[in-house]
Design a protein around this motif. Structure first.
Motif, mmCIF file in Angstrom:
data_model
loop_
_atom_site.group_PDB
_atom_site.id
_atom_site.type_symbol
_atom_site.label_atom_id
_atom_site.label_comp_id
_atom_site.label_asym_id
_atom_site.label_seq_id
_atom_site.Cartn_x
_atom_site.Cartn_y
_atom_site.Cartn_z
ATOM 1 N N ALA A 21 0.827 -1.208 0.000
ATOM 2 C CA ALA A 21 0.000 0.000 0.000
ATOM 3 C C ALA A 21 0.857 1.252 0.000
ATOM 4 C CB ALA A 21 -0.918 -0.011 1.216
ATOM 5 N N GLY A 22 1.969 1.210 0.758
ATOM 6 C CA GLY A 22 2.889 2.354 0.749
ATOM 7 C C GLY A 22 3.501 2.574 -0.622
ATOM 8 N N ILE A 23 3.900 1.476 -1.285
ATOM 9 C CA ILE A 23 4.454 1.587 -2.645
ATOM 10 C C ILE A 23 3.395 2.111 -3.608
ATOM 11 C CG2 ILE A 23 5.455 0.287 -4.561
ATOM 12 C CD1 ILE A 23 6.580 -1.679 -2.502
ATOM 13 N N PHE A 24 2.170 1.582 -3.478
ATOM 14 C CA PHE A 24 1.059 1.995 -4.342
ATOM 15 C C PHE A 24 0.780 3.493 -4.199
ATOM 16 C CE2 PHE A 24 -3.221 2.465 -5.858
ATOM 17 C CZ PHE A 24 -3.442 1.431 -6.761
ATOM 18 N N THR A 25 0.714 3.960 -2.944
ATOM 19 C CA THR A 25 0.432 5.381 -2.689
ATOM 20 C C THR A 25 1.535 6.272 -3.238
ATOM 21 O OG1 THR A 25 -0.742 4.755 -0.660
ATOM 22 C CG2 THR A 25 -0.095 7.056 -0.885
ATOM 23 N N GLN A 26 2.791 5.847 -3.087
ATOM 24 C CA GLN A 26 3.913 6.633 -3.588
ATOM 25 C C GLN A 26 3.893 6.723 -5.110
ATOM 26 O OE1 GLN A 26 6.095 8.311 -1.641
ATOM 27 N NE2 GLN A 26 6.894 9.212 -3.532
ATOM 28 N N LEU A 27 3.639 5.584 -5.766
ATOM 29 C CA LEU A 27 3.573 5.579 -7.229
ATOM 30 C C LEU A 27 2.377 6.385 -7.717
ATOM 31 C CD1 LEU A 27 4.427 1.818 -7.945
ATOM 32 C CD2 LEU A 27 5.885 3.797 -8.392
ATOM 33 N N GLN A 28 1.287 6.331 -6.965
ATOM 34 C CA GLN A 28 0.095 7.105 -7.316
ATOM 35 C C GLN A 28 0.377 8.605 -7.219
ATOM 36 O OE1 GLN A 28 -3.339 6.374 -4.793
ATOM 37 N NE2 GLN A 28 -4.678 6.218 -6.570
ATOM 38 N N ALA A 29 1.129 8.989 -6.191
ATOM 39 C CA ALA A 29 1.474 10.400 -6.031
ATOM 40 C C ALA A 29 2.404 10.879 -7.145
ATOM 41 C CB ALA A 29 2.129 10.614 -4.669
ATOM 42 N N ASN A 30 3.279 9.986 -7.621
ATOM 43 C CA ASN A 30 4.201 10.338 -8.699
ATOM 44 C C ASN A 30 3.553 10.303 -10.078
ATOM 45 O OD1 ASN A 30 6.230 10.559 -6.815
ATOM 46 N ND2 ASN A 30 7.023 8.488 -7.132
ATOM 47 N N GLY A 31 2.338 9.755 -10.155
ATOM 48 C CA GLY A 31 1.652 9.664 -11.437
ATOM 49 C C GLY A 31 2.135 8.521 -12.314
ATOM 50 N N SER A 32 2.849 7.546 -11.742
ATOM 51 C CA SER A 32 3.408 6.458 -12.546
ATOM 52 C C SER A 32 2.775 5.108 -12.252
ATOM 53 C CB SER A 32 4.919 6.364 -12.307
ATOM 54 O OG SER A 32 5.208 6.185 -10.939
#
Length: 304
Positions: free
Chosen positions: A98-109
């Motif tokens: 979930a942490g990885i998902f949220t970070q990638l979501q914030a980066n738009g990737s």
């Protein structure tokens, strides 16, 4: 019949989504897989955003796994001790995912990462399945000899400390091995919306050395709890679970799984695996084309 999906923010034909769930459930019942690894790509092809597709597919897999777990419990085909260790690793992996998902979501990737992971995962799994099924068909036709395989855990697993006895599986290994396996499966569950059975089952057989009579039931036991945890994590952090979409998928998959189970009893397993391998490779190729194919017009203007 069109329905509006509140989280995906678009209207879809409800019958198409139910039919998609029916098809995935059919494959699930025929091949003994959760079907999440096909649900997410097919939803993306239909136009559902990858983030919503992955999160909603995880909740659909949870519902579809319940009946399978109870069926295996009735015939004593679940190693609860092993399953709890896998679940513990999977829950931790879900939080990390979930942490990885949220970070990638914030980066738009996140959309690109999901597509790339699916191409790599489906391509490798489909290739291995194709090789194994063709070999099994050659053996069945008498064109090759079957290679005897001794059930034994991998040497790397044997090197791990703190051994426990898993009586139902007939193993005496370190719990760190299933814990690590469950951890990585939990990450994949959150990122890709998959149950992970297509990775868990071969790993439990060839890495942990579990007996075939408890592998599928224990895998479904782990999938049930980890996908439920992944759904809760998505609902509270990424806010990407579309309950309407998940309900439509679940409606179709429950019916399809029953039909698929009946069809599987009439077909030869090696041919079923060959068909599944071809389907998996076709989906991987379609996703690769979606990543690599550049349209003539990148931007279009629509008149409302």
């Amino acid at each position: 019949m069109d329905l509006y999906l509140p989280i995906a923010s678009l209207s879809v034909n409800a019958l198409v989504i139910v039919a998609l769930g029916l098809g995935v459930g059919l494959l699930s019942g025929m091949f003994g897989v959760g079907g999440g690894f096909l649900t997410t790509p097919l939803l993306i092809f239909y136009g559902i955003p990858p983030t919503v597709a992955a999160a909603s597919a995880a909740s659909q897999v949870t519902g579809a796994s319940v009946s399978g777990v109870f069926a295996h419990f009735r015939r004593d085909g679940v190693d609860v001790h092993m399953g709890l260790v896998l679940v513990a690793g999977g829950v931790v992996g879900s939080l990390v995912g979930a942490g990885i998902f949220t970070q990638l979501q914030a980066n738009g990737s996140i959309d690109t990462v999901i597509a790339i992971l699916y191409v790599l995962m489906l391509g490798s799994i489909g290739g291995l399945m194709l090789h194994e099924s063709v070999g099994a068909i050659r053996v069945a036709r008498g064109h090759a000899r079957a290679k005897p395989r001794r059930r034994r855990h991998h040497p790397l697993v044997a090197m791990l400390p703190l051994r426990w006895r898993f009586y139902r599986s007939g193993l005496y290994i370190s719990p760190l091995a299933p814990l690590i396996l469950g951890f990585f499966t939990g990450i994949l569950t959150v990122l890709l919306g998959v149950g992970g059975g297509f990775i868990l089952v071969p790993a439990m057989l060839y890495l942990l050395g579990m007996g075939t009579q408890v592998v599928v039931g224990t895998s479904l036991f782990q999938i049930l709890f980890v996908t439920a945890a992944a759904t809760m994590v998505h609902a509270t952090t990424t806010k990407a679970v579309d309950i309407v979409l998940a309900a439509l998928l679940l409606l179709g998959s429950v019916i399809g799984a029953q039909l698929g189970a009946r069809m599987a009893q009439k077909a030869k397993p090696e041919y079923l695996r060959l068909v599944l391998a071809i389907i998996v490779l076709a989906v991987a190729l379609r996703m690769l084309l979606g990543l690599a194919w550049r349209p003539d017009e990148i931007y279009t203007v629509h008149t409302l």
